[in-house]
Design a protein around this motif. Sequence first.
Motif, PDB file in Angstrom:
ATOM      1  N   VAL A   1       0.855  -1.187   0.000  1.00  0.00           N
ATOM      2  CA  VAL A   1       0.000   0.000   0.000  1.00  0.00           C
ATOM      3  C   VAL A   1       0.891   1.236   0.000  1.00  0.00           C
ATOM      4  O   VAL A   1       1.860   1.319   0.759  1.00  0.00           O
ATOM      5  N   VAL A   2       0.576   2.199  -0.860  1.00  0.00           N
ATOM      6  CA  VAL A   2       1.352   3.438  -0.926  1.00  0.00           C
ATOM      7  C   VAL A   2       0.912   4.351   0.220  1.00  0.00           C
ATOM      8  O   VAL A   2      -0.264   4.719   0.298  1.00  0.00           O
ATOM      9  N   PRO A   3       1.819   4.724   1.125  1.00  0.00           N
ATOM     10  CA  PRO A   3       1.446   5.576   2.264  1.00  0.00           C
ATOM     11  C   PRO A   3       0.987   6.968   1.825  1.00  0.00           C
ATOM     12  O   PRO A   3       1.442   7.492   0.806  1.00  0.00           O
ATOM     13  N   HIS A   4       0.094   7.532   2.619  1.00  0.00           N
ATOM     14  CA  HIS A   4      -0.472   8.858   2.345  1.00  0.00           C
ATOM     15  C   HIS A   4       0.035   9.838   3.395  1.00  0.00           C
ATOM     16  O   HIS A   4      -0.100   9.606   4.596  1.00  0.00           O
ATOM     17  N   PHE A   5       0.646  10.935   2.953  1.00  0.00           N
ATOM     18  CA  PHE A   5       1.149  11.973   3.854  1.00  0.00           C
ATOM     19  C   PHE A   5       0.458  13.289   3.499  1.00  0.00           C
ATOM     20  O   PHE A   5       0.479  13.704   2.340  1.00  0.00           O
ATOM     21  N   GLU A   6      -0.141  13.939   4.484  1.00  0.00           N
ATOM     22  CA  GLU A   6      -0.907  15.155   4.197  1.00  0.00           C
ATOM     23  C   GLU A   6      -0.668  16.219   5.260  1.00  0.00           C
ATOM     24  O   GLU A   6      -0.593  15.923   6.454  1.00  0.00           O
ATOM     25  N   ILE A   7      -0.545  17.464   4.814  1.00  0.00           N
ATOM     26  CA  ILE A   7      -0.434  18.620   5.703  1.00  0.00           C
ATOM     27  C   ILE A   7      -1.611  19.537   5.424  1.00  0.00           C
ATOM     28  O   ILE A   7      -1.892  19.871   4.266  1.00  0.00           O
ATOM     29  N   ASN A   8      -2.318  19.934   6.477  1.00  0.00           N
ATOM     30  CA  ASN A   8      -3.456  20.840   6.341  1.00  0.00           C
ATOM     31  C   ASN A   8      -3.081  22.224   6.862  1.00  0.00           C
ATOM     32  O   ASN A   8      -2.522  22.362   7.944  1.00  0.00           O
ATOM     33  N   ASP A   9      -3.374  23.239   6.077  1.00  0.00           N
ATOM     34  CA  ASP A   9      -3.059  24.618   6.440  1.00  0.00           C
ATOM     35  C   ASP A   9      -4.230  25.491   5.998  1.00  0.00           C
ATOM     36  O   ASP A   9      -5.241  24.985   5.494  1.00  0.00           O
ATOM     37  N   ALA A  10      -4.104  26.791   6.172  1.00  0.00           N
ATOM     38  CA  ALA A  10      -5.182  27.691   5.762  1.00  0.00           C
ATOM     39  C   ALA A  10      -4.646  29.091   5.525  1.00  0.00           C
ATOM     40  O   ALA A  10      -3.653  29.508   6.123  1.00  0.00           O
ATOM     41  N   VAL A  11      -5.303  29.803   4.630  1.00  0.00           N
ATOM     42  CA  VAL A  11      -5.085  31.237   4.447  1.00  0.00           C
ATOM     43  C   VAL A  11      -6.360  31.914   4.934  1.00  0.00           C
ATOM     44  O   VAL A  11      -7.438  31.712   4.362  1.00  0.00           O
TER      45      VAL A  11
END
Length: 340
Positions: free
Chosen positions: A80-90
């Motif tokens: 399984v290909v790992p999922h990396f996510e960063i959440n930000d906002a303007v």
Amino acid sequence: MLDVFNQDAFSVRSLTDAINKIKFVPGRIGQLGIFAESSVPTTMIMVEEKNGVLSLVKPSPRGAAGQTIDKGKRVARPFVVPHFEINDAVMAEEVQNVRAWGTESQLETVQGKVAERMAIHSQSMAATEEYARIGAIKGIVTYADGSTLNLFAAFEVGQEAVVDFDLDNANPASGVLRKKCAAVARTIAKNLDGVPYTGIHSFCGDAFFDDLLAHPEVVESYKGTPMAQVLREGYVLPNGDKIYGAFEFGGIVWENYRGAVGETPFIGADDCHIFPQGAPGLFRTVYAPADYEETVNTMGQRLYAKQFPMPNGKGRNIDVQMNALQYCTRPKSLIKGKRT
């Protein structure tokens, strides 16, 4: 004011193109170029292993039947290909004083704010990728949440015994260090099953590297030669390039690896990890598509970015993600060493 985000410049395609164009400074492993990169349209891959058998071909009379070669067994292993996510906002207040819509400066200013955030997150993803690649070189990939991908277990092979280089021995026997290097090289060649390679490299922790450089055999090898500066500086590679802490001994390039997260080094101070270079397909990186409607079943890219409105109307959410798998196809060729 935030209607600017409805422009094409902030579409998934445009933001993804933008983040992938940010100047990328690869980690040390990226600089070595040992990982072959490819893209897939799925979030899982099947790695096919074929245990080919090498054998000498016997001479046979012309016109007679030739020798039959065992084709070997094929085994497909899912990853399984790992999922990396960063959440930000303007936030809306960040662009509150930008000039009225319709002027070029507003678009450029908002783009600049988004680009600034994406540049920071791009470097975080680069560090994440480097850490995973170090894991692939060790044979066990460890992720930030503590989960692991044990490549020895995945490919159903045993890990070679840790090699004790006995570097704290004040009176080592003559030639013992070179013999250990030769044994490591032979083990790697054997475990590659005839796959060609161009050299052997080792990433070393600080204490291991310092004691190896000070070992009597290493000192005697370089003393009185044009490469004697290695004893003083320890950063000359066989091709003359200079980097942080590297030298060649016993057919292996030993490098003091610098990567760390906070106070935790990627390589233990008393450890080294030895691996072959130039073996076709040995180390691989696979990029899968993002989990967006716009990217489903498309060929994966290294990084993705997307923006969308907050439910309360106070700004825009920004997602930056990477879907990447780092692995070694022949983990038994990876050797761990220790200082003592």
